[in-house]
Write a protein that holds these residues in place. Sequence first.
Motif, short mmCIF file in Angstrom:
data_model
loop_
_atom_site.label_atom_id
_atom_site.label_comp_id
_atom_site.label_asym_id
_atom_site.label_seq_id
_atom_site.Cartn_x
_atom_site.Cartn_y
_atom_site.Cartn_z
N ASN A 45 0.87 -1.17 -0.17
CA ASN A 45 -0.12 0.12 0.15
C ASN A 45 0.89 1.30 -0.02
O ASN A 45 0.19 2.24 -0.09
CB ASN A 45 -1.02 0.15 1.28
CG ASN A 45 -0.30 -0.08 2.46
OD1 ASN A 45 0.94 0.08 2.52
ND2 ASN A 45 -1.07 -0.26 3.59
N GLY A 46 2.31 1.16 -0.12
CA GLY A 46 3.07 2.12 -0.20
C GLY A 46 3.61 2.85 1.22
O GLY A 46 4.44 3.50 1.28
N LYS A 47 2.98 2.19 2.01
CA LYS A 47 3.66 2.55 3.50
C LYS A 47 4.66 1.67 3.63
O LYS A 47 5.02 0.63 3.14
CB LYS A 47 2.51 2.40 4.65
CG LYS A 47 1.50 3.32 4.69
CD LYS A 47 0.39 3.07 5.72
CE LYS A 47 -0.91 3.92 5.36
NZ LYS A 47 -1.65 3.90 6.47
N LYS A 48 5.37 2.26 4.93
CA LYS A 48 6.86 1.25 5.41
C LYS A 48 6.48 0.73 6.81
O LYS A 48 5.64 1.29 7.61
CB LYS A 48 7.86 2.51 5.45
CG LYS A 48 8.19 2.79 4.11
CD LYS A 48 9.78 3.33 4.39
CE LYS A 48 10.34 4.06 3.25
NZ LYS A 48 11.43 2.84 2.81
N ALA A 49 6.98 -0.58 7.08
CA ALA A 49 6.72 -0.98 8.37
C ALA A 49 7.90 -1.85 8.55
O ALA A 49 8.83 -2.15 7.76
CB ALA A 49 5.62 -1.87 8.33
#
Length: 82
Positions: A45-49
């Motif tokens: 989804n384009g986020k970083k984790a």
Amino acid sequence: MLITRDILNKALEDKVPLFHDGDYIDDDVMYDLFYALPIFKDLPNGKKALRTLISKSDRNILCAELKGRISKNPKETYDKIY
């Protein structure tokens, strides 16, 4: 046989168990498998984790023989490594 980082990377690429009777683990491989700190990775989804260096599913495959169970069935669960 000494398990090196090259052997680890090949096992990850081929999705095959890493260990057999009599194998021993190089220090850098031991660190990558069990002690490495989480790193930031991009999510779909384009986020970083924060994610572990080697995913839990890959670790289950790599360590299946340490736990005494190998299966072609992806739904089978594995025992924890202590």
